[in-house]
Write a protein that holds these residues in place. Sequence first.
Motif, PDB file in Angstrom:
ATOM      1  N   ARG A 213      -3.462 -15.324   7.025  1.00 55.63           N
ATOM      2  CA  ARG A 213      -3.902 -14.071   6.958  1.00 55.63           C
ATOM      3  C   ARG A 213      -4.114 -13.931   5.480  1.00 55.63           C
ATOM      4  O   ARG A 213      -3.385 -13.966   4.485  1.00 55.63           O
ATOM      5  CB  ARG A 213      -2.676 -12.969   7.061  1.00 55.63           C
ATOM      6  CG  ARG A 213      -2.540 -13.184   8.735  1.00 55.63           C
ATOM      7  CD  ARG A 213      -1.400 -11.944   8.990  1.00 55.63           C
ATOM      8  NE  ARG A 213      -0.918 -12.440  10.491  1.00 55.63           N
ATOM      9  CZ  ARG A 213      -1.341 -11.845  11.528  1.00 55.63           C
ATOM     10  NH1 ARG A 213      -2.368 -10.920  11.464  1.00 55.63           N
ATOM     11  NH2 ARG A 213      -0.886 -11.894  12.600  1.00 55.63           N
ATOM     12  N   ILE A 214      -5.437 -13.355   5.294  1.00 57.79           N
ATOM     13  CA  ILE A 214      -5.995 -13.005   3.796  1.00 57.79           C
ATOM     14  C   ILE A 214      -6.482 -11.811   3.803  1.00 57.79           C
ATOM     15  O   ILE A 214      -7.036 -11.350   4.689  1.00 57.79           O
ATOM     16  CB  ILE A 214      -7.479 -14.194   3.554  1.00 57.79           C
ATOM     17  CG1 ILE A 214      -6.734 -15.661   3.742  1.00 57.79           C
ATOM     18  CG2 ILE A 214      -7.755 -13.906   2.356  1.00 57.79           C
ATOM     19  CD1 ILE A 214      -7.793 -16.513   3.598  1.00 57.79           C
ATOM     20  N   PHE A 215      -6.033 -11.314   2.709  1.00 62.31           N
ATOM     21  CA  PHE A 215      -6.560  -9.769   2.551  1.00 62.31           C
ATOM     22  C   PHE A 215      -7.423  -9.524   1.417  1.00 62.31           C
ATOM     23  O   PHE A 215      -7.104 -10.085   0.395  1.00 62.31           O
ATOM     24  CB  PHE A 215      -5.299  -8.922   2.255  1.00 62.31           C
ATOM     25  CG  PHE A 215      -4.299  -8.752   3.657  1.00 62.31           C
ATOM     26  CD1 PHE A 215      -4.527  -7.701   4.692  1.00 62.31           C
ATOM     27  CD2 PHE A 215      -3.256  -9.821   3.837  1.00 62.31           C
ATOM     28  CE1 PHE A 215      -3.664  -7.816   5.685  1.00 62.31           C
ATOM     29  CE2 PHE A 215      -2.614  -9.851   5.056  1.00 62.31           C
ATOM     30  CZ  PHE A 215      -2.844  -8.730   6.106  1.00 62.31           C
ATOM     31  N   VAL A 216      -7.902  -8.556   1.374  1.00 68.31           N
ATOM     32  CA  VAL A 216      -8.910  -7.920   0.142  1.00 68.31           C
ATOM     33  C   VAL A 216      -8.607  -6.720  -0.128  1.00 68.31           C
ATOM     34  O   VAL A 216      -8.651  -5.731   0.944  1.00 68.31           O
ATOM     35  CB  VAL A 216     -10.271  -8.601   0.239  1.00 68.31           C
ATOM     36  CG1 VAL A 216     -10.443  -9.967   0.341  1.00 68.31           C
ATOM     37  CG2 VAL A 216     -10.938  -7.870   1.403  1.00 68.31           C
ATOM     38  N   PRO A 217      -8.692  -6.203  -1.444  1.00 71.86           N
ATOM     39  CA  PRO A 217      -8.885  -4.547  -1.425  1.00 71.86           C
ATOM     40  C   PRO A 217      -9.960  -4.104  -1.089  1.00 71.86           C
ATOM     41  O   PRO A 217     -11.162  -4.798  -1.192  1.00 71.86           O
ATOM     42  CB  PRO A 217      -8.351  -4.602  -3.043  1.00 71.86           C
ATOM     43  CG  PRO A 217      -8.976  -5.873  -3.529  1.00 71.86           C
ATOM     44  CD  PRO A 217      -8.751  -6.765  -2.679  1.00 71.86           C
ATOM     45  N   THR A 218     -10.133  -2.864  -0.685  1.00 69.60           N
ATOM     46  CA  THR A 218     -11.396  -2.120  -0.473  1.00 69.60           C
ATOM     47  C   THR A 218     -12.173  -1.645  -1.744  1.00 69.60           C
ATOM     48  O   THR A 218     -13.255  -1.317  -1.808  1.00 69.60           O
ATOM     49  CB  THR A 218     -11.329  -0.962   0.387  1.00 69.60           C
ATOM     50  OG1 THR A 218     -10.027  -0.166  -0.200  1.00 69.60           O
ATOM     51  CG2 THR A 218     -10.577  -1.445   1.717  1.00 69.60           C
ATOM     52  N   SER A 219     -11.287  -1.822  -2.899  1.00 72.82           N
ATOM     53  CA  SER A 219     -12.029  -1.153  -4.161  1.00 72.82           C
ATOM     54  C   SER A 219     -11.260  -1.983  -5.307  1.00 72.82           C
ATOM     55  O   SER A 219     -10.146  -2.187  -5.064  1.00 72.82           O
ATOM     56  CB  SER A 219     -11.818   0.178  -4.286  1.00 72.82           C
ATOM     57  OG  SER A 219     -10.889   0.659  -4.714  1.00 72.82           O
ATOM     58  N   PRO A 220     -11.940  -2.189  -6.201  1.00 72.38           N
ATOM     59  CA  PRO A 220     -11.425  -2.971  -7.599  1.00 72.38           C
ATOM     60  C   PRO A 220     -10.338  -2.143  -8.211  1.00 72.38           C
ATOM     61  O   PRO A 220      -9.500  -2.819  -9.052  1.00 72.38           O
ATOM     62  CB  PRO A 220     -12.464  -3.331  -8.342  1.00 72.38           C
ATOM     63  CG  PRO A 220     -13.731  -2.229  -8.255  1.00 72.38           C
ATOM     64  CD  PRO A 220     -13.275  -1.948  -6.611  1.00 72.38           C
ATOM     65  N   GLU A 221     -10.367  -0.779  -8.066  1.00 71.36           N
ATOM     66  CA  GLU A 221      -9.269   0.045  -8.871  1.00 71.36           C
ATOM     67  C   GLU A 221      -8.644   0.959  -7.934  1.00 71.36           C
ATOM     68  O   GLU A 221      -9.339   1.241  -6.541  1.00 71.36           O
ATOM     69  CB  GLU A 221     -10.214   0.930  -9.819  1.00 71.36           C
ATOM     70  CG  GLU A 221     -10.796   0.201 -10.888  1.00 71.36           C
ATOM     71  CD  GLU A 221      -9.788  -0.385 -11.693  1.00 71.36           C
ATOM     72  OE1 GLU A 221      -8.695   0.277 -12.057  1.00 71.36           O
ATOM     73  OE2 GLU A 221     -10.222  -1.421 -12.212  1.00 71.36           O
ATOM     74  N   PRO A 222      -7.691   1.589  -8.059  1.00 68.90           N
ATOM     75  CA  PRO A 222      -7.017   2.644  -7.104  1.00 68.90           C
ATOM     76  C   PRO A 222      -7.813   3.731  -6.977  1.00 68.90           C
ATOM     77  O   PRO A 222      -8.933   4.139  -7.781  1.00 68.90           O
ATOM     78  CB  PRO A 222      -5.723   2.906  -7.875  1.00 68.90           C
ATOM     79  CG  PRO A 222      -5.396   2.054  -8.662  1.00 68.90           C
ATOM     80  CD  PRO A 222      -6.653   1.271  -9.183  1.00 68.90           C
ATOM     81  N   VAL A 223      -7.818   4.502  -5.811  1.00 65.14           N
ATOM     82  CA  VAL A 223      -8.666   5.572  -5.544  1.00 65.14           C
ATOM     83  C   VAL A 223      -7.779   6.696  -4.948  1.00 65.14           C
ATOM     84  O   VAL A 223      -6.639   6.359  -4.814  1.00 65.14           O
ATOM     85  CB  VAL A 223      -9.717   5.298  -4.469  1.00 65.14           C
ATOM     86  CG1 VAL A 223     -10.634   4.012  -4.806  1.00 65.14           C
ATOM     87  CG2 VAL A 223      -8.943   4.645  -2.947  1.00 65.14           C
ATOM     88  N   PRO A 224      -8.216   7.871  -4.863  1.00 64.77           N
ATOM     89  CA  PRO A 224      -7.263   8.982  -4.204  1.00 64.77           C
ATOM     90  C   PRO A 224      -6.705   8.661  -2.742  1.00 64.77           C
ATOM     91  O   PRO A 224      -7.656   8.106  -2.020  1.00 64.77           O
ATOM     92  CB  PRO A 224      -8.279  10.062  -4.303  1.00 64.77           C
ATOM     93  CG  PRO A 224      -9.358   9.856  -5.444  1.00 64.77           C
ATOM     94  CD  PRO A 224      -9.589   8.212  -5.402  1.00 64.77           C
TER      95      PRO A 224
END
Length: 114
Positions: free
Chosen positions: A66-77
Amino acid sequence: MRLKTSIWVAAYLRRCQGEGVFGAVRRRGAEEAGAVFVKVALLDGKAILYVPAPQTAYDDSRPAERIFVPTSPEPVPEQSVEERLKKEIRFDPDVWIVETEDREGRHFLDLARA
């Protein structure tokens, strides 16, 4: 052979707990093979959402990972993450949502591959 999603989620939460990070299942999906979305709340009103990686990210020699990727490079609200999760649930009601809380943003997903 891929691990059942319910077993993978339980093991992932145990890993988080072992590192002192609170985590919980917010939504139970399909027991056998539901997609897993992991929200990491930074406790400052921001969060990072990790989603299943596209099929092109998988190595043919290890298809059960299982491989995961973040939806954005930085934290979002956090509200942005919640809106995305609502869309995912409408698209696939069998998804799992796991939420952790860690000011450092640790996710341990690079260690939880099976």
